[in-house]
Scaffold this motif. Structure first.
Motif, short mmCIF file in Angstrom:
data_model
loop_
_atom_site.label_atom_id
_atom_site.label_comp_id
_atom_site.label_asym_id
_atom_site.label_seq_id
_atom_site.Cartn_x
_atom_site.Cartn_y
_atom_site.Cartn_z
N SER A 44 17.88 13.75 9.48
CA SER A 44 16.92 13.02 8.67
C SER A 44 15.58 13.74 8.65
O SER A 44 15.25 14.48 9.59
CB SER A 44 16.74 11.60 9.23
N THR A 45 14.84 13.53 7.57
CA THR A 45 13.52 14.13 7.42
C THR A 45 12.52 13.05 7.03
O THR A 45 12.79 12.26 6.13
CB THR A 45 13.52 15.23 6.35
N LEU A 46 11.39 13.02 7.70
CA LEU A 46 10.32 12.10 7.37
C LEU A 46 9.14 12.93 6.88
O LEU A 46 8.55 13.69 7.65
CB LEU A 46 9.92 11.26 8.58
N ASN A 47 8.84 12.84 5.60
CA ASN A 47 7.74 13.59 5.02
C ASN A 47 6.48 12.72 5.02
O ASN A 47 6.40 11.71 4.33
CB ASN A 47 8.09 14.00 3.58
N LEU A 48 5.49 13.13 5.80
CA LEU A 48 4.32 12.31 6.03
C LEU A 48 3.20 12.64 5.05
O LEU A 48 3.13 13.75 4.54
CB LEU A 48 3.82 12.50 7.46
N LYS A 49 2.34 11.66 4.83
CA LYS A 49 1.16 11.87 4.00
C LYS A 49 -0.08 12.10 4.83
O LYS A 49 -1.19 12.13 4.31
CB LYS A 49 0.96 10.66 3.08
N SER A 50 0.10 12.24 6.13
CA SER A 50 -1.01 12.57 7.02
C SER A 50 -0.45 13.38 8.18
O SER A 50 0.75 13.41 8.41
CB SER A 50 -1.68 11.29 7.53
N TYR A 51 -1.34 14.04 8.90
CA TYR A 51 -0.90 14.84 10.04
C TYR A 51 -0.31 13.95 11.12
O TYR A 51 -0.84 12.88 11.42
CB TYR A 51 -2.06 15.64 10.61
N ASP A 95 3.61 21.85 8.64
CA ASP A 95 3.74 22.22 7.24
C ASP A 95 3.32 21.05 6.36
O ASP A 95 3.69 19.90 6.59
CB ASP A 95 5.17 22.65 6.91
N GLY A 96 2.54 21.36 5.30
CA GLY A 96 2.02 20.30 4.44
C GLY A 96 1.13 19.38 5.26
O GLY A 96 0.33 19.81 6.07
N TYR A 97 1.28 18.10 5.05
CA TYR A 97 0.56 17.13 5.86
C TYR A 97 1.27 16.88 7.18
O TYR A 97 0.70 16.37 8.12
CB TYR A 97 0.40 15.81 5.11
N GLY A 98 2.54 17.18 7.25
CA GLY A 98 3.31 16.94 8.46
C GLY A 98 4.71 16.51 8.11
O GLY A 98 4.92 15.73 7.18
N ARG A 138 0.86 -1.18 0.00
CA ARG A 138 0.00 0.00 0.00
C ARG A 138 0.89 1.22 0.00
O ARG A 138 2.08 1.14 0.24
CB ARG A 138 -0.93 0.01 1.23
N ASP A 139 0.30 2.32 -0.29
CA ASP A 139 1.06 3.55 -0.32
C ASP A 139 1.62 3.82 1.06
O ASP A 139 0.88 3.91 2.04
CB ASP A 139 0.14 4.70 -0.75
N ARG A 140 2.94 3.88 1.21
CA ARG A 140 3.53 4.07 2.51
C ARG A 140 3.15 5.42 3.10
O ARG A 140 2.97 6.40 2.39
CB ARG A 140 5.06 4.00 2.42
N ALA A 141 3.04 5.48 4.41
CA ALA A 141 2.61 6.69 5.10
C ALA A 141 3.71 7.72 5.19
O ALA A 141 3.49 8.83 5.61
CB ALA A 141 2.11 6.34 6.50
N VAL A 142 4.94 7.35 4.81
CA VAL A 142 6.05 8.26 5.02
C VAL A 142 7.15 7.98 4.02
O VAL A 142 7.36 6.87 3.58
CB VAL A 142 6.60 8.09 6.46
N ALA A 143 7.83 9.03 3.61
CA ALA A 143 9.01 8.89 2.78
C ALA A 143 10.20 9.39 3.59
O ALA A 143 10.16 10.49 4.14
CB ALA A 143 8.87 9.71 1.50
N VAL A 144 11.25 8.59 3.73
CA VAL A 144 12.37 8.94 4.58
C VAL A 144 13.55 9.41 3.74
O VAL A 144 13.98 8.74 2.81
CB VAL A 144 12.81 7.73 5.43
N ASP A 145 14.05 10.56 4.08
CA ASP A 145 15.23 11.12 3.41
C ASP A 145 16.40 10.98 4.37
O ASP A 145 16.54 11.72 5.33
CB ASP A 145 14.97 12.60 3.09
#
Length: 340
Positions: A296-303, A279-282, A10-17
């Motif tokens: 590190s940065t975790l860009n979330l797709k939800s709050y 910021d954004g979704y979180g 499924r679409d992961r809830a987070v993308a890790v940089d």
């Protein structure tokens, strides 16, 4: 380097940089079970259990091995459904790995509830007034609990007798956003909407010993390192301030977020600080307390509502709103298990 199992399809809830070799090899897995948004996560004092509270009125307790492969399925060891409204805050007793306190930010569910993970039952419920209960913080010895209410009052609970000890109200027009017990047994630390952080003795809460000018606007959240060497505060000015407690000086500020800082947490060794902005979704940033560098940065797709570092391992838990997926997920950002 160990390899992870296959991530869910499924679409992961987070993308890790990953930006720092210190976090090379880290991965993600989800703890699924809540049916609605997860509002709170908290580790017990030995780091073996993780509790989560959600809008589905339940608390789940997970026994988590931080170094398991990502693909390992997880199951809650216990589920408590004692609340009559959404669970908004949970806090384990700092000197006992099995005792958990929780509250609901609701005028219809004003009890502070206590559970024991050994029996998987509610052990007590202390009724408060019809004000919303927002934040809980245990005393360092685990004997007392302070509750921050929506009326800008603090209620102290004696957990031996399971009843209210006393109540204190903030004077003037200043609003209280969060409270943490510390840096000693005899002090409370309060975050206020005038941008300050006040540290006051329990006997004279109206007379703070220190008044830290942390933010240009509302101070939204607080966190102490486990050894109480550092204090971090987040604000609606999109800043995080890091304070060194011995000299009571601000070591540095972090200013990457574009919006108000919602929650923050120190790693077990106090080398890393994680915080989430709106910021954004979180976005969750992990920064070094020693150098100030963004690791590190975790860009979330939800709050994201809450972040919490494990007290015994470099493992971060976080959670928030996963309504598009139809459930509330708790996510673990953890290193892989070393291969022999």
């Amino acid at each position: 380097m160990a390899e992870y199992g296959r991530l869910p399809e499924r679409d992961r809830a987070v993308a890790v940089d990953i930006r720092n070799p210190a976090f090379e090899g880290y991965g993600l897995r989800d703890l699924s079970g809540h049916r609605k948004k997860v509002n709170a996560v908290a580790w017990n004092c030995d780091g073996r259990r993780l509790a989560s509270g959600a809008a589905d009125r339940s608390i789940r307790v997970w026994t988590v091995e931080p170094h398991c492969p990502v693909a390992k399925s997880e199951r809650a060891d216990a589920e408590y459904s004692s609340h009559s409204d959404a669970v908004t805050y949970i806090e384990w007793r700092p000197d006992h790995p099995d005792v958990l306190a929780s509250c609901s930010n609701s005028k219809t569910d004003t009890n502070i509830r206590f559970h024991d993970a050994r029996t998987n039952k509610q052990t007590a419920a202390v009724p408060l007034s019809n004000e919303k209960n927002q934040v809980l913080s245990w005393s360092l010895d685990g004997v007392s609990l302070v509750v921050s209410c929506s009326s800008d009052e603090l209620v102290f609970i004696d957990t031996r007798k399971m009843r209210k000890q006393r109540q204190w109200g903030l004077s003037g027009h200043t609003k209280l956003s969060e409270v943490r017990w510390g840096p000693t047994q005899g002090h409370l630390t309060m975050a206020l909407d005038d941008g300050t952080v006040r540290i006051a003795p329990l006997a004279k809460l109206d007379s703070p010993i220190w008044r830290l000018n942390s933010h240009a606007s509302h101070t939204t959240c607080l966190a102490y390192s486990r050894d109480y060497k550092y204090l971090a505060s987040g604000g609606s000015d999109a800043l995080v301030s890091l304070w060194e407690m011995e000299e009571m000086i601000c070591l540095r500020t972090y200013s990457r977020p574009d919006q108000s800082v919602r929650t923050l947490s120190f790693s077990h060794d106090a080398n890393w600080l994680a915080y989430c902005s709106e910021d954004g979704y979180g976005t969750i940033d992990v920064v070094s307390t020693q150098t100030g560098d963004l690791a590190s940065t975790l860009n979330l797709k939800s709050y994201c509502e809450t972040v919490a570092w494990c007290p015994s391992a470099p493992v971060l838990a976080f959670a928030g709103d996963e309504t598009k997926e139809g459930y509330g997920a708790v996510s673990i950002w953890a290193p892989p298990k070393a291969t022999s």
